[in-house]
Scaffold this motif. Structure first.
Motif, PDB file in Angstrom:
ATOM      1  N   ASP A 123      -3.329   9.078  -3.006  1.00 52.45           N
ATOM      2  CA  ASP A 123      -4.318   8.689  -2.016  1.00 52.45           C
ATOM      3  C   ASP A 123      -5.281   9.868  -1.817  1.00 52.45           C
ATOM      4  N   ARG A 176       0.375   4.286  -2.745  1.00 55.31           N
ATOM      5  CA  ARG A 176       0.204   5.705  -2.418  1.00 55.31           C
ATOM      6  C   ARG A 176       1.248   6.557  -3.118  1.00 55.31           C
ATOM      7  N   ASP A 233       0.816  -1.201   0.000  1.00 52.51           N
ATOM      8  CA  ASP A 233       0.000   0.000   0.000  1.00 52.51           C
ATOM      9  C   ASP A 233       0.858   1.263   0.000  1.00 52.51           C
ATOM     10  N   THR A 234       2.079   1.200   0.519  1.00 55.56           N
ATOM     11  CA  THR A 234       2.960   2.372   0.473  1.00 55.56           C
ATOM     12  C   THR A 234       3.381   2.664  -0.961  1.00 55.56           C
TER      13      THR A 234
END
Length: 363
Positions: free
Chosen positions: A165, A160, A156-157
């Motif tokens: 995001d 983003r 998820d990093t």
């Protein structure tokens, strides 16, 4: 369905992306797909997966630690024919030449493409390399993300960083799996070193982005701790002249699992990561993990178990001081380790990841 899996190397190169490609290939074949895995011929191809070894040159890895196999005319022709024979293409990471060629060829031949993005930017110590990486992501990675039919992030990093995001396009967040038959907290442990010191384990490629300079500085600061390094690469830890540093070389999965079960902590002070597979494997074995921030937030639900520390490759001593302070902080209790192992075993599945990707191709 005939799937063409494309990565820069085969898993014998010992990198994380290649290991993921190997696991997914086996799972997709087990689930009924016809599959060919195309990668550079630099390393040994697997014997249990139909493979297409592409003749390539790789001029940058020894110079910078950044692998970039480039197919020659014969390799390009072979890849073109393989794309024509398949129904869909799975591409691992956007920046590699093999990935770019596979996606362009797939677009030209009307084949569906699923792009699995593992990493984003890499904050190298060199300002020149940081500039090159930023330019490459702007000019290559982001256009590749938009050109794929379906986009998968394993972190998820990374998601983003690359598409924002809230996200600027549709994507699937699918975490890498763990081989639950090998990586479990129940099983044999590696023999402890005779001096009986605390054991801090590193697993990965011996390259700059993995934080080897930080490991070296931390080991120099703490001679009372044994630092075990499992892997290979252009950096040679044996040349550091530190008696508490032990270069174990490449390890097979069962050997790695035994090391995870016998160590006191996994330390991965790396930068520019997605969600390194070794972190998930260590968790499944009940081993506490310290990693470079923001890797500890790659799986938002795993943050309860992981400890992230800010690292800066241009300041190895300062980063090492922060790492050492984290090593001295209270660790997970034995019940918490067992809880983490059970949680990781239930969350990370190669079969589920492969099934989801095949669904994206069919859709």
């Amino acid at each position: 369905m005939h799937i063409l899996m494309v990565s820069h190397f085969f898993e014998s190169h010992l990198g994380g992306i290649e290991r993921v490609a190997g696991h997914l290939s086996r799972q997709m074949i087990a689930q009924g797909a016809e599959l060919t895995w195309a990668a550079s011929a630099q390393d040994r191809a697997p014997v249990d997966i139909p493979a297409l070894a592409l003749p390539c040159v790789n001029p940058t890895e020894k110079l910078t630690g950044l692998p970039m196999p480039i197919p020659g005319p014969g390799g390009m022709a072979a890849l073109w024919r393989a794309v024509g024979r398949c129904d869909a293409v799975v591409v691992h990471d956007a920046l590699y030449v093999t990935s770019i060629l596979a996606l362009v060829m797939a677009r030209m031949r009307g084949r569906r493409v699923v792009l699995i993005q593992h990493i984003a930017g890499i904050p190298f110590a060199s300002s020149v390399m940081r500039w090159v990486m930023g330019l490459a992501n702007a000019m290559v990675t982001r256009p590749m993300l938009w050109a794929a039919d379906r986009l998968v992030f394993i972190s998820d990093t990374v998601r983003r960083d690359l598409i924002g995001d809230p996200a600027r396009r549709d994507y699937a967040l699918l975490f890498n799996g763990v081989d639950g038959e090998v990586f479990t907290h129940i099983g044999p442990a590696a023999q402890r070193l005779p001096e009986g010191k605390r054991r801090v384990l590193f697993v990965g490629r011996f390259v700059e982005k993995k934080g080897l300079s930080i490991l070296r500085a931390a080991a120099a600061m703490r001679p009372d701790i044994s630092f075990l390094l499992a892997g290979a690469g252009p950096i040679r830890p044996a040349s550091w002249g530190l008696a508490n540093v032990h270069d174990l070389g490449p390890q097979k999965p069962a050997q790695l699992a035994a090391l995870y079960r016998s160590a006191d902590c996994l330390l991965l002070p790396s930068v520019g990561e997605g969600y390194p597979l070794v972190i998930q494997e260590a968790m499944a074995c009940g081993l506490p993990v310290i990693c470079g921030a923001p890797t500890d937030r790659a799986d938002p639900e795993a943050g309860q178990f992981l400890r992230g520390v800010p690292v800066d490759l241009s300041d190895p001593d300062g980063s090492a001081a922060r790492v050492v302070a984290m090593l001295d902080a209270p660790c997970l209790t034995l019940p918490e380790r067992a809880q983490m192992a059970a949680w990781a075993a239930g969350r990370y599945s190669w079969a589920a990841m492969a099934r989801a990707i095949m669904g994206l191709m069919a859709g």
